[in-house]
Enzyme design. Structure first.
Site, PDB file in Angstrom:
ATOM      1  N   ASP A 131       3.851  40.216  11.857  1.00  0.00           N
ATOM      2  CA  ASP A 131       4.125  39.343  10.716  1.00  0.00           C
ATOM      3  C   ASP A 131       4.152  40.115   9.396  1.00  0.00           C
ATOM      4  O   ASP A 131       3.834  39.561   8.353  1.00  0.00           O
ATOM      5  CB  ASP A 131       3.078  38.225  10.670  1.00  0.00           C
ATOM      6  CG  ASP A 131       3.491  37.083   9.755  1.00  0.00           C
ATOM      7  OD1 ASP A 131       4.701  36.864   9.588  1.00  0.00           O
ATOM      8  OD2 ASP A 131       2.597  36.414   9.199  1.00  0.00           O
ATOM      9  N   CYS A 188       9.831  14.737  24.973  1.00  0.00           N
ATOM     10  CA  CYS A 188       8.627  14.605  24.139  1.00  0.00           C
ATOM     11  C   CYS A 188       8.949  14.814  22.659  1.00  0.00           C
ATOM     12  O   CYS A 188       9.679  15.737  22.286  1.00  0.00           O
ATOM     13  CB  CYS A 188       7.581  15.617  24.585  1.00  0.00           C
ATOM     14  SG  CYS A 188       6.054  15.587  23.608  1.00  0.00           S
ATOM     15  N   CYS A 191       5.122  16.315  18.524  1.00  0.00           N
ATOM     16  CA  CYS A 191       4.955  17.163  17.345  1.00  0.00           C
ATOM     17  C   CYS A 191       5.728  16.601  16.155  1.00  0.00           C
ATOM     18  O   CYS A 191       5.233  16.613  15.020  1.00  0.00           O
ATOM     19  CB  CYS A 191       5.388  18.594  17.644  1.00  0.00           C
ATOM     20  SG  CYS A 191       7.116  18.772  18.159  1.00  0.00           S
ATOM     21  N   CYS A 195       3.982  14.808  12.162  1.00  0.00           N
ATOM     22  CA  CYS A 195       4.108  15.434  10.848  1.00  0.00           C
ATOM     23  C   CYS A 195       3.824  14.445   9.716  1.00  0.00           C
ATOM     24  O   CYS A 195       4.515  13.428   9.589  1.00  0.00           O
ATOM     25  CB  CYS A 195       5.501  16.024  10.683  1.00  0.00           C
ATOM     26  SG  CYS A 195       5.724  16.855   9.093  1.00  0.00           S
ATOM     27  N   CYS A 211       6.990  20.799   4.369  1.00  0.00           N
ATOM     28  CA  CYS A 211       5.915  21.153   5.302  1.00  0.00           C
ATOM     29  C   CYS A 211       4.637  21.489   4.532  1.00  0.00           C
ATOM     30  O   CYS A 211       4.650  22.282   3.587  1.00  0.00           O
ATOM     31  CB  CYS A 211       6.357  22.350   6.139  1.00  0.00           C
ATOM     32  SG  CYS A 211       5.063  23.032   7.192  1.00  0.00           S
ATOM     33  N   CYS A 238      -1.592  23.402   7.841  1.00  0.00           N
ATOM     34  CA  CYS A 238      -1.586  22.114   8.536  1.00  0.00           C
ATOM     35  C   CYS A 238      -1.423  22.384  10.016  1.00  0.00           C
ATOM     36  O   CYS A 238      -0.581  23.194  10.406  1.00  0.00           O
ATOM     37  CB  CYS A 238      -0.455  21.230   8.010  1.00  0.00           C
ATOM     38  SG  CYS A 238      -0.325  19.622   8.829  1.00  0.00           S
ATOM     39  N   CYS A 245       0.860  18.959  20.540  1.00  0.00           N
ATOM     40  CA  CYS A 245       1.643  19.429  21.683  1.00  0.00           C
ATOM     41  C   CYS A 245       0.894  19.242  23.009  1.00  0.00           C
ATOM     42  O   CYS A 245      -0.217  19.777  23.184  1.00  0.00           O
ATOM     43  CB  CYS A 245       1.988  20.908  21.516  1.00  0.00           C
ATOM     44  SG  CYS A 245       2.994  21.557  22.881  1.00  0.00           S
TER      45      CYS A 245
END
Length: 339
Positions: A131, A188, A191, A195, A211, A238, A245
């Protein structure tokens, strides 16, 4: 065992939950996807996404000598319900990944140990990333078979859920690539439904500008008033879409206890009054430290405004003239909400 089998086995010994291999050119569709994403403005204030796009879109350009990419996942699965704190509005909710020590340091050291072992075993040249470079880690993760990018855009695995950090080792060695993982989300929408700010435009499409992770960490200045109430007491990141999930039933416990650190869920009253020096001391070694005192206290004040706790009114009033414009604005908003 051949070299690939041995490096995968050694990666598991180091604490990674999975290791897979792909080629640097395994995601040819990435350039078009990235161009469309940035052109639509979804990157918001994350200017770094628009920089060096030729690297981010094509890992083979990042280091042309690389012949293989070893993709690795390291679990940070929580031992508790990460959403329980949302029922205690006078406390600050900090994302699970930031509860302990900064993962960049832990994962990179683990990657370097694995890289040194690989050099000793087979030679070659290597570069490690976690990252910290323009590497499309999630796309490469799917291409290598680590998991698939779920409808929440994060990597999901049937073997370890979706609580994992990703790292990569680029190498000049020729390792046999694995097959890409296929999508197992099915019908599904857990998720997407979870939110708080409805940041998903559609399955597999996130607008970061709505987000809460982006808003609390990347966004500078005041946050749009119509999003503040939905933030609740989330002051750094968050976890709602990750926690929702169903594949987390296969989550693997974190191998490093430093991820399960002592940040916890601190009282908002303590956090709002931190000055810069106190903030840096309190969050030394934590990912939280990188956003700085002003952005952090701004987030805390939004949480105070959402707390319905009038005992916090005086704290918000005391920050209404803060030198930082975003903090002062958040304080005045909190006072108005509590009033």
């Amino acid at each position: 065992m051949d070299l690939k089998d041995r490096v995968v086995a050694h990666a598991l010994e180091e604490g990674f939950v999975m290791a897979r291999v792909c080629r640097p050119d395994a995601v040819p569709e990435m350039a078009a996807r990235l161009d469309a994403y940035v052109a639509a403005g979804y990157h918001g204030q994350m200017e770094w996404m628009a920089e060096r796009m030729h690297w981010r879109a094509d890992p083979s350009v990042l280091w042309p000598e690389a012949r293989s990419i070893l993709m690795l996942a390291e679990s940070y699965a929580p031992e508790h319900d990460p959403l329980a704190v949302l029922e205690r509005p006078n406390l600050g909710a900090v994302s699970v990944y930031a509860q302990g020590r900064d993962y960049h340091d832990i994962v990179k050291k683990r990657l370097k140990r694995l890289a040194r072992w690989l050099i000793e075993e087979a030679g070659g040249e290597l570069k490690v990333f976690v990252d910290t470079a323009p590497v499309p880690e999630k796309a490469l993760g799917q291409a290598s078979g680590l998991g698939w990018q779920g409808k929440h855009t994060n990597l999901v695995s049937r073997e370890w859920g979706n609580w994992a950090f990703l790292g990569s080792i680029f190498t000049t060695l020729d390792l046999e690539p694995d097959l890409p993982e296929v999508d197992h989300c099915g019908s599904c929408t857990s998720c997407l439904d979870a939110c708080p700010t409805k940041a998903f435009i559609a399955p597999y499409q996130l607008d970061p500008r709505r987000c809460i992770s982006y808003l609390t960490i990347e966004h500078k200045g005041p946050i749009a008033p119509d999003l503040r109430a939905a933030m609740g007491n989330r002051i750094y990141g968050c976890d709602d879409c990750l926690a929702a999930c169903p594949w987390n039933k296969f989550a693997v416990a974190a191998s490093d206890m430093r991820y399960l650190g002592a940040v916890g869920a601190p009282p908002l009253a303590e956090l709002a009054v931190l000055d810069d020096a106190e903030f840096r001391t309190r969050f030394s070694g934590s990912p939280v430290k990188r956003i700085g005192r002003n952005r952090f206290v701004r987030n805390v004040l939004y949480a105070i405004g959402n707390s319905n706790d009038v005992s916090l009114m005086s704290i918000a009033q005391g920050l209404a003239e803060d030198p930082d414009q975003a903090v002062a604005d958040a304080a005045r908003w909190a006072v108005a909400r509590l009033s």
